[in-house]
Write a protein that holds these residues in place. Structure first.
Motif, mmCIF file in Angstrom:
data_model
loop_
_atom_site.group_PDB
_atom_site.id
_atom_site.type_symbol
_atom_site.label_atom_id
_atom_site.label_comp_id
_atom_site.label_asym_id
_atom_site.label_seq_id
_atom_site.Cartn_x
_atom_site.Cartn_y
_atom_site.Cartn_z
ATOM 1 N N MET A 1 80.133 10.204 77.968
ATOM 2 C CA MET A 1 81.472 9.694 77.698
ATOM 3 C C MET A 1 81.406 8.194 77.478
ATOM 4 O O MET A 1 80.686 7.484 78.168
ATOM 5 N N ASP A 66 88.643 20.805 69.253
ATOM 6 C CA ASP A 66 87.431 21.483 68.813
ATOM 7 C C ASP A 66 87.663 22.294 67.544
ATOM 8 O O ASP A 66 86.852 22.276 66.621
ATOM 9 N N THR A 84 87.595 16.725 86.081
ATOM 10 C CA THR A 84 86.806 17.898 85.700
ATOM 11 C C THR A 84 87.222 18.400 84.323
ATOM 12 O O THR A 84 86.387 18.759 83.483
ATOM 13 N N GLU A 87 85.929 15.971 81.673
ATOM 14 C CA GLU A 87 84.497 16.139 81.448
ATOM 15 C C GLU A 87 84.222 17.354 80.565
ATOM 16 O O GLU A 87 83.407 17.296 79.638
ATOM 17 N N ALA A 88 84.914 18.454 80.855
ATOM 18 C CA ALA A 88 84.698 19.681 80.088
ATOM 19 C C ALA A 88 85.133 19.510 78.637
ATOM 20 O O ALA A 88 84.432 19.919 77.704
ATOM 21 N N ALA A 90 85.520 16.660 76.972
ATOM 22 C CA ALA A 90 84.667 15.668 76.313
ATOM 23 C C ALA A 90 83.335 16.270 75.900
ATOM 24 O O ALA A 90 82.790 15.961 74.829
ATOM 25 N N THR A 91 82.796 17.133 76.745
ATOM 26 C CA THR A 91 81.535 17.810 76.415
ATOM 27 C C THR A 91 81.720 18.738 75.226
ATOM 28 O O THR A 91 80.869 18.820 74.338
ATOM 29 N N ARG A 92 82.848 19.431 75.190
ATOM 30 C CA ARG A 92 83.124 20.375 74.101
ATOM 31 C C ARG A 92 83.204 19.664 72.751
ATOM 32 O O ARG A 92 82.834 20.241 71.727
ATOM 33 N N GLU A 94 81.818 16.512 72.104
ATOM 34 C CA GLU A 94 80.950 15.341 72.204
ATOM 35 C C GLU A 94 80.483 14.851 70.837
ATOM 36 O O GLU A 94 80.076 13.684 70.690
ATOM 37 N N ARG A 95 80.558 15.704 69.822
ATOM 38 C CA ARG A 95 80.157 15.294 68.478
ATOM 39 C C ARG A 95 81.017 14.152 67.943
ATOM 40 O O ARG A 95 80.616 13.420 67.041
ATOM 41 N N LYS A 97 82.158 11.701 69.967
ATOM 42 C CA LYS A 97 81.963 10.561 70.878
ATOM 43 C C LYS A 97 83.306 10.004 71.382
ATOM 44 O O LYS A 97 83.641 8.832 71.158
#
Length: 220
Positions: A1, A66, A84, A87-88, A90-92, A94-95, A97
């Motif tokens: 992140m 997404d 939480t 984080e989830a 942002a990870t999904r 992450e492409r 940024k």
């Protein structure tokens, strides 16, 4: 992140612990069969108003970011009270940024960032405590981060001013009883009044139990 900023979280925002289950039940079954607003209409609404300089508030599972954003250079930021969930999401995505801020939008914000051209608040109002007039203070806080001519948009499940099926009435009562929803005083007219008191070019479209809305921050 890219960034993280801690704020005191006071809003009772629903943070799905299992994104796949949230997508399947809330955005799949419930939207289509109970709220009678299939998620395809929410996706279309999102794509219509999102820009290349966008802030998403109350990120849920990150589904719309997404599924609706094209693979192109863009600035994207996320705000939610729950780390939480952030984080989830942002990870999904992450492409892209994304910039990430843990914050309570019912309180004044002090974000170390530039303004945005669009802000989305999907399925957030009906999770927040209080009447629509009390919740609408979040728009005052977000407006400070929206460029002149920018668009704020989103969706919410209302209690009044929409047409509920029997199943919707029962599920909404259950959700309000167990604390997942807090929308017993959310009126369609109230939503319009709060938007029009702050923005221009207000539009509200109702599908089933859901109000899809958009508004402009002044005029260019």
């Amino acid at each position: 992140m890219k960034q993280s900023l801690l704020f005191r979280a006071t809003a009772s925002n629903y943070a799905p612990s299992l994104p796949s289950l949230y997508d399947a039940w809330d955005l799949g079954i419930a939207n289509s069969l109970i709220w009678r607003c299939p998620t395809k209409f929410l996706r279309q609404h999102f794509r219509t108003h999102v820009t290349l300089n966008h802030l998403d508030v109350g990120v849920g599972s990150g589904y719309f970011l997404d599924k609706c954003l094209l693979e192109q250079k863009r600035r994207l930021a996320l705000i939610d009270t729950d780390n939480t969930t952030l984080e989830a999401a942002a990870t999904r995505i992450e492409r892209f940024k994304p910039e990430v801020y843990q914050a309570d939008v019912l309180s004044p914000l002090n974000l170390p960032c530039k303004k945005f051209d669009s802000i989305s608040i999907n399925y957030l109002f009906h999770n927040l405590s209080g009447a629509i007039k009390e919740k609408a203070v979040l728009m005052d806080h977000l407006k400070e981060y929206l460029h002149d001519g920018g668009t704020i948009f989103g969706s919410t499940i209302l209690s009044h001013g929409v047409c509920h099926s029997f199943a919707a009435q029962k599920l909404m009562a259950f959700y309000n009883q167990n604390g997942r929803f807090s929308n017993t005083r959310d009126y369609r007219n109230g939503l319009r009044e709060e938007l029009e008191s702050r923005f221009t070019n207000v539009k509200i479209e109702v599908k089933g139990s859901v109000a899809l809305f958009s508004a402009r921050n002044g005029e260019r």
